[in-house]
Design a protein around this motif. Structure first.
Motif, short mmCIF file in Angstrom:
data_model
loop_
_atom_site.label_atom_id
_atom_site.label_comp_id
_atom_site.label_asym_id
_atom_site.label_seq_id
_atom_site.Cartn_x
_atom_site.Cartn_y
_atom_site.Cartn_z
N PRO A 414 0.94 -1.30 0.01
CA PRO A 414 0.19 0.05 -0.05
C PRO A 414 0.91 1.44 0.04
CG PRO A 414 -0.85 -1.50 1.67
CD PRO A 414 0.58 -2.12 1.02
N GLU A 415 2.00 1.33 0.60
CA GLU A 415 2.91 2.52 0.91
C GLU A 415 3.29 2.86 -0.75
OE1 GLU A 415 6.15 1.87 3.48
OE2 GLU A 415 4.89 2.08 4.98
N LEU A 416 3.33 1.94 -1.62
CA LEU A 416 4.05 2.19 -2.81
C LEU A 416 2.85 2.68 -3.87
CD1 LEU A 416 6.42 -0.84 -3.68
CD2 LEU A 416 6.78 1.29 -2.85
N VAL A 417 1.69 2.94 -3.43
CA VAL A 417 0.74 3.69 -4.36
C VAL A 417 0.29 4.79 -3.73
CG1 VAL A 417 0.07 1.40 -5.77
CG2 VAL A 417 -1.23 1.89 -3.52
N GLU A 418 1.03 5.36 -2.54
CA GLU A 418 0.44 6.33 -2.18
C GLU A 418 1.23 7.39 -2.71
OE1 GLU A 418 -1.70 7.55 -0.16
OE2 GLU A 418 -2.40 5.61 1.17
N PRO A 419 0.69 8.44 -3.42
CA PRO A 419 1.59 9.43 -4.04
C PRO A 419 1.99 10.46 -2.82
CG PRO A 419 -0.81 9.83 -4.26
CD PRO A 419 -0.78 8.59 -3.88
#
Length: 444
Positions: A414-419
């Motif tokens: 999830p952290e990698l798709v948080e801009p």
């Protein structure tokens, strides 16, 4: 895949002494984009632009794009910061894409500012002399030869040599009994550039190629493992054109191919490599091009910050954040071995080529280790990301996708798709970045 470590071994670092000189310097010369004025501020950051959904939708330019680039060039049309266009499109040559962008944006763009999804294929030299089957649309034979392949076969060429294999469309079936022509060499690897026009034909003939070890005169051998090497560019599940909703991308075609292969054989389809965003290899090459522009312009400040502007959470944002994670770990550890941990943590085991004996490949002789210490992601609302949703004031409270649209071989984090930032359009993105960097270009 054995991770990123072999890729970075033997790369030369940039001279830190030269990179850390003061911004102001006497004299100038003609460089990548023109002549640098002594009075102009020098940037320590670079911009990575996605194209579809950020600058254009289909063939139509997004109005904010021209507004953004008016701020990025001076009165002579020279860029005031280093800029690279990173697209998952793969149906044309870099020069054609550069020409299209020049026309749309009204500023001169060179092919050295463009990264296509297939650009990393240049480094896969061990396949360049093999007979490869290429799938996609556009001038696929020319594209393949442009990135180094010498013996190329297209799906249409397979159809001509084996007319009985393409049977879905009744109107394209042979009217009279025919036998295989069989004039083509045996295929030794398969390259997937992008989604084809006739999915049923390409799916059938690619499966045929994999199940016959590249000799389509033979019957299928369902338990022949491992199958031929398979390299795929562009993992986008969807992309944004003129329609109101996103359209199927090459990632959707890959989902079909993977599931058909497993349904027939009971085995998972394996990739030799996956390229294009969100592969960290693509971002490393983009950073190299950013540094090259800065050096050509004789900008002496090191490029320490990258900003990736995109519209797709699962490619643009995921990829930028993935590369940022690598950069942060590298800074923290001062050791490229941190890459191995990063790859393990994300599950990206097929993003980069396998190590070759001696570590000899094209990019090892061209690229240096990154000077950047961060890669920030900026999401715009003019493309795949729903532009009708209210833009939150705090990006950390947004975007917890429950359905992972990324490729099968990339683990969902999830952290990698948080801009890092969410803005309405690319013009607002440029304003934000200039503010973040306290960068005020002087008028010429």
């Amino acid at each position: 895949m054995r991770g990123l470590l072999p890729f970075y071994r033997g790369l030369c670092t940039l001279s830190s002494r030269q990179a850390r000189r003061k911004a102001e310097f006497a004299g100038s010369r003609c460089g990548f984009c023109g002549t640098q004025s002594i009075s102009k501020p020098q940037p320590s950051f670079g911009l990575l632009f996605d194209i579809d959904g950020v600058l254009v939708r289909g063939r139509m330019p997004i109005p904010a794009a021209k507004k953004a680039f008016e701020k990025l060039v001076d009165s002579q049309g020279q860029f005031v910061v280093p800029v690279v266009f990173v697209t998952n499109a793969g149906n044309c040559l870099r020069q054609k894409k550069a020409d299209q962008l020049s026309h749309i944006l009204g500023v001169p763009i060179t092919q050295d500012q463009v990264i296509m999804s297939h650009s990393p294929l240049r480094m896969f030299k061990k396949f360049h002399d093999k007979c490869v089957l290429v799938s996609g649309q556009g001038p696929v034979l020319e594209i393949a030869k442009n990135v180094g392949f010498k013996n190329v076969v297209s799906v249409d060429m397979l159809r001509e040599s084996f007319p009985l294999l393409d049977m879905v469309d009744h109107n394209r079936r042979p009217k009279l009994p025919s036998s295989p022509v069989g004039t083509l060499p045996q295929v030794e690897a398969v390259i997937l550039f992008g989604e084809p026009i006739r999915w049923e034909t390409n799916l059938q003939l690619i499966i045929d190629t994999l199940l016959t070890k590249g000799n389509l005169s033979n019957a299928h051998h369902l338990h022949n493992t491992p199958h031929l090497p398979l390299l795929a560019c562009n993992m986008d599940l969807m992309w944004m054109a003129e329609a109101h909703s996103p359209r199927f991308g090459h990632g959707t075609f890959l989902v079909c191919l993977e599931n058909i292969y497993k349904k027939i054989t009971g085995q998972d389809l394996k990739y030799e490599a996956l390229m294009g965003k969100p592969s960290e290899l693509t971002y490393h090459f983009a950073e190299y091009l950013i540094r090259s522009q800065a050096m050509e312009r004789q900008w002496k400040l090191p490029v320490t910050s990258l900003y990736a502007i995109g519209d797709n959470l699962m490619t643009d944002i995921y990829g930028a954040n993935l590369y940022n994670r690598y950069l942060e770990e590298r800074v923290a550890r001062k050791n490229p071995k941190a890459v191995a941990k990063m790859v393990s943590a994300t599950g990206s085991t097929t993003a980069l080529p396998q190590e070759e004996e001696g570590g000899d490949n094209l990019w090892e002789s061209e690229l240096a280790l990154p000077s950047a210490t961060s890669c920030k992601s900026v999401l715009v609302c003019t493309g795949v990301y729903n532009p009708n949703m209210e833009v939150p004031s705090d990006a950390s409270h947004c975007i917890k996708e429950t359905v992972f649209h990324g490729h099968r071989d990339f683990r969902f984090d999830p952290e990698l798709v948080e801009p890092d930032h969410i803005v309405h359009d690319v013009a607002e993105a440029v304003d934000l970045i200039f503010e973040q960097e306290k960068f005020v270009p002087k008028s010429s």
